[in-house]
Design a protein around this motif. Structure first.
Motif, PDB file in Angstrom:
ATOM      1  N   GLN A 160      -1.450 -83.843  54.274  1.00 27.90           N
ATOM      2  CA  GLN A 160      -0.964 -84.474  53.042  1.00 27.90           C
ATOM      3  C   GLN A 160       0.380 -85.166  53.393  1.00 27.90           C
ATOM      4  OE1 GLN A 160      -0.370 -81.176  50.189  1.00 27.90           O
ATOM      5  NE2 GLN A 160      -1.587 -79.987  51.242  1.00 27.90           N
ATOM      6  N   VAL A 161       1.069 -84.841  54.420  1.00 28.96           N
ATOM      7  CA  VAL A 161       2.264 -85.453  54.718  1.00 28.96           C
ATOM      8  C   VAL A 161       2.098 -86.581  55.870  1.00 28.96           C
ATOM      9  CG1 VAL A 161       4.650 -85.314  55.645  1.00 28.96           C
ATOM     10  CG2 VAL A 161       3.549 -83.478  54.162  1.00 28.96           C
ATOM     11  N   ALA A 162       1.413 -86.215  56.702  1.00 30.64           N
ATOM     12  CA  ALA A 162       0.958 -87.391  57.987  1.00 30.64           C
ATOM     13  C   ALA A 162      -0.638 -87.394  58.265  1.00 30.64           C
ATOM     14  CB  ALA A 162       1.699 -87.006  59.171  1.00 30.64           C
ATOM     15  N   PRO A 163      -1.293 -87.968  57.271  1.00 31.51           N
ATOM     16  CA  PRO A 163      -2.722 -87.856  57.437  1.00 31.51           C
ATOM     17  C   PRO A 163      -3.250 -88.449  58.688  1.00 31.51           C
ATOM     18  CG  PRO A 163      -1.928 -89.482  55.674  1.00 31.51           C
ATOM     19  CD  PRO A 163      -0.675 -88.829  55.921  1.00 31.51           C
ATOM     20  N   ASP A 164      -2.372 -89.594  59.358  1.00 27.72           N
ATOM     21  CA  ASP A 164      -2.655 -90.120  60.440  1.00 27.72           C
ATOM     22  C   ASP A 164      -2.537 -89.307  61.876  1.00 27.72           C
ATOM     23  OD1 ASP A 164      -4.074 -92.507  58.940  1.00 27.72           O
ATOM     24  OD2 ASP A 164      -2.030 -93.373  58.771  1.00 27.72           O
ATOM     25  N   ASP A 165      -1.619 -88.372  61.724  1.00 29.00           N
ATOM     26  CA  ASP A 165      -1.504 -87.383  62.770  1.00 29.00           C
ATOM     27  C   ASP A 165      -2.736 -86.875  63.535  1.00 29.00           C
ATOM     28  OD1 ASP A 165      -0.502 -85.828  64.754  1.00 29.00           O
ATOM     29  OD2 ASP A 165       0.855 -84.879  63.434  1.00 29.00           O
ATOM     30  N   ARG A 166      -2.945 -87.238  64.803  1.00 31.08           N
ATOM     31  CA  ARG A 166      -4.189 -86.621  65.337  1.00 31.08           C
ATOM     32  C   ARG A 166      -3.930 -85.521  66.464  1.00 31.08           C
ATOM     33  NH1 ARG A 166      -5.624 -88.729  61.300  1.00 31.08           N
ATOM     34  NH2 ARG A 166      -7.284 -90.176  61.059  1.00 31.08           N
ATOM     35  N   THR A 167      -2.693 -85.541  66.881  1.00 29.66           N
ATOM     36  CA  THR A 167      -2.192 -84.997  68.116  1.00 29.66           C
ATOM     37  C   THR A 167      -1.334 -83.650  67.904  1.00 29.66           C
ATOM     38  OG1 THR A 167      -0.146 -86.481  68.250  1.00 29.66           O
ATOM     39  CG2 THR A 167      -2.087 -87.219  69.291  1.00 29.66           C
ATOM     40  N   SER A 168      -0.451 -83.582  67.075  1.00 29.98           N
ATOM     41  CA  SER A 168       0.437 -82.615  66.856  1.00 29.98           C
ATOM     42  C   SER A 168      -0.172 -81.091  66.923  1.00 29.98           C
ATOM     43  CB  SER A 168       1.575 -82.589  65.762  1.00 29.98           C
ATOM     44  OG  SER A 168       0.962 -82.632  64.540  1.00 29.98           O
ATOM     45  N   VAL A 169      -1.224 -81.052  66.098  1.00 33.15           N
ATOM     46  CA  VAL A 169      -2.040 -79.655  65.926  1.00 33.15           C
ATOM     47  C   VAL A 169      -2.406 -79.280  67.334  1.00 33.15           C
ATOM     48  CG1 VAL A 169      -4.036 -78.429  65.081  1.00 33.15           C
ATOM     49  CG2 VAL A 169      -2.471 -79.996  63.593  1.00 33.15           C
ATOM     50  N   ASN A 170      -2.917 -80.098  68.189  1.00 36.88           N
ATOM     51  CA  ASN A 170      -3.375 -79.783  69.742  1.00 36.88           C
ATOM     52  C   ASN A 170      -2.125 -79.367  70.418  1.00 36.88           C
ATOM     53  OD1 ASN A 170      -5.935 -80.948  69.250  1.00 36.88           O
ATOM     54  ND2 ASN A 170      -5.385 -82.774  70.059  1.00 36.88           N
ATOM     55  N   TRP A 171      -0.835 -79.762  70.168  1.00 38.33           N
ATOM     56  CA  TRP A 171       0.256 -79.366  70.925  1.00 38.33           C
ATOM     57  C   TRP A 171       0.577 -77.649  70.149  1.00 38.33           C
ATOM     58  CZ3 TRP A 171       1.306 -80.258  75.704  1.00 38.33           C
ATOM     59  CH2 TRP A 171       0.861 -81.246  76.294  1.00 38.33           C
ATOM     60  N   LEU A 172       0.323 -77.749  69.032  1.00 40.27           N
ATOM     61  CA  LEU A 172       0.615 -76.122  68.512  1.00 40.27           C
ATOM     62  C   LEU A 172      -0.318 -75.288  69.037  1.00 40.27           C
ATOM     63  CD1 LEU A 172       2.016 -74.436  66.376  1.00 40.27           C
ATOM     64  CD2 LEU A 172       0.603 -75.517  64.348  1.00 40.27           C
ATOM     65  N   GLU A 173      -1.243 -75.609  69.106  1.00 41.44           N
ATOM     66  CA  GLU A 173      -2.295 -74.769  69.749  1.00 41.44           C
ATOM     67  C   GLU A 173      -2.117 -74.473  71.152  1.00 41.44           C
ATOM     68  OE1 GLU A 173      -5.842 -76.674  68.904  1.00 41.44           O
ATOM     69  OE2 GLU A 173      -6.205 -75.982  66.842  1.00 41.44           O
ATOM     70  N   ARG A 174      -1.648 -75.316  72.087  1.00 42.62           N
ATOM     71  CA  ARG A 174      -1.053 -75.142  73.065  1.00 42.62           C
ATOM     72  C   ARG A 174       0.041 -74.159  73.218  1.00 42.62           C
ATOM     73  NH1 ARG A 174      -4.033 -74.451  74.998  1.00 42.62           N
ATOM     74  NH2 ARG A 174      -5.705 -74.742  73.320  1.00 42.62           N
ATOM     75  N   ALA A 175       1.023 -74.213  72.462  1.00 45.94           N
ATOM     76  CA  ALA A 175       2.196 -73.155  72.436  1.00 45.94           C
ATOM     77  C   ALA A 175       1.608 -71.973  72.081  1.00 45.94           C
ATOM     78  CB  ALA A 175       3.360 -73.900  71.281  1.00 45.94           C
ATOM     79  N   ILE A 176       0.648 -71.624  71.069  1.00 44.91           N
ATOM     80  CA  ILE A 176       0.162 -70.362  70.813  1.00 44.91           C
ATOM     81  C   ILE A 176      -0.586 -69.875  71.817  1.00 44.91           C
ATOM     82  CG2 ILE A 176      -1.503 -69.052  69.616  1.00 44.91           C
ATOM     83  CD1 ILE A 176      -0.728 -71.126  66.899  1.00 44.91           C
ATOM     84  N   ALA A 177      -1.330 -70.700  72.763  1.00 43.00           N
ATOM     85  CA  ALA A 177      -2.140 -70.003  73.781  1.00 43.00           C
ATOM     86  C   ALA A 177      -1.029 -69.569  74.720  1.00 43.00           C
ATOM     87  CB  ALA A 177      -2.991 -71.105  74.447  1.00 43.00           C
ATOM     88  N   GLN A 178      -0.015 -70.478  75.162  1.00 38.87           N
ATOM     89  CA  GLN A 178       1.138 -70.121  76.304  1.00 38.87           C
ATOM     90  C   GLN A 178       1.559 -68.708  75.781  1.00 38.87           C
ATOM     91  OE1 GLN A 178       5.274 -71.684  76.348  1.00 38.87           O
ATOM     92  NE2 GLN A 178       4.293 -72.897  78.023  1.00 38.87           N
TER      93      GLN A 178
END
Length: 511
Positions: free
Chosen positions: A406-424
């Protein structure tokens, strides 16, 4: 403290779109030494309309979008029917490298020229203006086709290619075509696309070696550890071309950062921050210790083993003020998220972990996410604390995933890095429980997954790169050869990073 730094000298989740508010875009105008003298655009107007248009064009090439829009509106006032003035203002709402576009705002600009598409084209004064207008109309989809943002990016590139091919001497057509190419790399850096853009831009450098657009977009094209040496020529010139454009002063540090030249990166961001602070002073506002340029400055200082606490503490105070005032957006861009970034970096490098400075609710999601991850890193070996912080991180991540479209519909990358932080973090939890084999396997998998993502510019997207952490764990276990291999991989993605260099030296048996 700030004056001393000037004299002497990403955010885990920050996609290019999320980084935009920290680039000084909300600052007032100050000077116009932004490369106007290198603008050679062939306009159909003279006098004030031409002068304002060329200022806007230079600022547009420098990604000083708000200031550019003001200049283009000045050109509109001088000549209300000058099509290119509206083209320019509409272009300020497309930020391809930050993955954001305000289509509605751009359409409103075009409608001020004429509410009807045919009426706008009727006002063009020559074939070139018609082609420029056609390109921007395609970018924002005024034909009623309903094409998606990503589809329009490719359609726009086709229009720009035609514009460029019809006159190879048009340096602005070449520059904006290169930028349009970069804008088709959706979801992160695509080396093939970026090299294609560099190939188109390089002939422009041969003929217009001080043109801010050519220099700026070449730097972006070469902004990775492998290609950064090719960007040194552009960086050296760009720093001189636009002394009153904070983004230009900062942008050269992208090359220095990729090269691991921390002194040069520090100097560039000191200058960029000084531009912003001069603008703020002109508007009667205090200097800022937060924001994108300060973030890169802190990282550069830490890589040299220098004390960055003056900036971190100053940003903390501004974050507390933002929290007291309430966030003005749903993700929490601004001082609170900026503080969370630099405080986490400082914790990783110095062990001085940040005390929580967090608002509540969606308005501070970015800061809360970063702080939760920082608490996990700070609590290594204390499994109960890690479990609580990890549960919070996962809960906040779900909120983030719901709000982001809703806020940044064109963002295609930040969720990937959030998942990496969780995995770490899950790997850290296993290691803290004494499950060495499981923890190392999880950590190696997390590191490999980070390496598989598109190459990122700037500081690591999570506060502690997983290959570096893996190297440290292996080194502590006496597995030096494996540790050295992990540190080398960490340095492939973050050249010159101090902790990885120190770890490699220790793993190789250095003193």
């Amino acid at each position: 403290m700030k004056k001393f730094l000037i004299a002497s000298a990403a955010l885990m989740l920050a996609s290019p779109a999320l980084a935009h508010p920290g680039h000084g875009g909300d600052e007032p105008a100050l000077g116009n030494s932004v490369g106007v003298e290198y603008m050679v655009f062939d306009t159909s107007v003279q006098g004030e309309a031409r002068e304002q248009f060329l200022v806007g064009l230079a600022l547009l090439h420098n990604f000083e979008y708000r200031r550019a829009a003001e200049a283009f509106r000045g050109a509109q006032e001088a000549d209300p029917d000058y099509v290119m003035a509206y083209w320019g203002e509409a272009m300020t709402y497309n930020h391809p490298l930050w993955e954001e576009q305000d289509r509605e705002a751009a359409l409103a600009v075009l409608a001020r020229l004429d509410p009807v598409r045919e009426g706008r084209f009727a006002k063009t004064r020559n074939q070139r203006e018609a082609m420029w207008l056609d390109a921007v109309e395609t970018l924002y989809g005024t034909d009623g086709s309903g094409a998606s943002k990503e589809e329009r990016d490719f359609l726009y590139l086709a229009k720009m290619r035609a514009l460029h091919d019809s006159d190879l001497s048009d340096i602005d057509a070449r520059a904006f075509t290169g930028l349009a190419m970069l804008g088709t790399a959706h979801g992160g850096r695509n080396i093939a696309i970026y090299m294609q853009a560099a190939g188109l831009l390089e002939p422009g450098f041969m003929t217009h070696e001080m043109h801010p657009g050519i220099l700026h977009y070449l730097i972006h094209s070469y902004d990775d550890p492998v290609h950064a040496p090719l960007g040194e020529r552009a960086a050296a010139r760009y720093a001189v071309v636009a002394p009153d454009a904070g983004h230009a002063q900062h942008m050269v540090s992208h090359i220095f950062h990729a090269l691991g030249d921390w002194k040069a990166s520090e100097r560039a961001n000191v200058l960029a921050d000084a531009v912003v602070d001069r603008q703020r002073a002109e508007a009667g506002r205090d200097a800022t210790f937060c924001g994108h340029y300060n973030e890169w400055l802190v990282y550069s200082l830490l890589q040299q083993g220098k004390d960055a606490s003056a900036i971190v503490d100053g940003c903390r105070a501004q974050a507390e003020a933002q929290i007291a005032a309430g966030a003005d957006n749903r993700l929490g861009w601004g001082a609170s998220s900026s503080y969370a970034v630099i405080a986490a970096w400082q914790g990783v490098d110095t062990g001085l972990w940040p005390a929580p400075v967090e608002g509540t609710g969606e308005g501070f999601l970015l800061a809360r996410l970063q702080m939760a991850h920082a608490r996990i890193l700070a609590s290594f070996g204390r499994e109960e604390l890690i479990e609580g912080a990890l549960a919070e991180l996962k809960s906040l991540a779900e909120q983030y995933k719901q709000v982001l479209p809703q806020v940044a519909p064109d963002d295609r990358t930040s969720v990937n890095w959030l998942e990496r932080a969780i995995a770490q973090s899950e790997a850290i939890l296993a290691l803290s429980y004494g499950k060495a084999d499981e923890g190392l396997a999880l950590l190696e998998a997390a590191a490999e997954a980070e390496a598989a993502l598109p190459v990122e510019f700037g500081p690591p997207r999570i506060a502690k790169p997983s290959y570096e952490l893996l190297g440290e764990q292996l080194l502590a276990m006496g597995r030096k050869r494996e540790a050295a291999a992990a540190f080398r991989k960490a340095l492939d993605f973050a050249p010159g990073r101090r902790l990885s260099l120190e770890g490699l030296k220790a793993a190789e048996g250095g003193a």
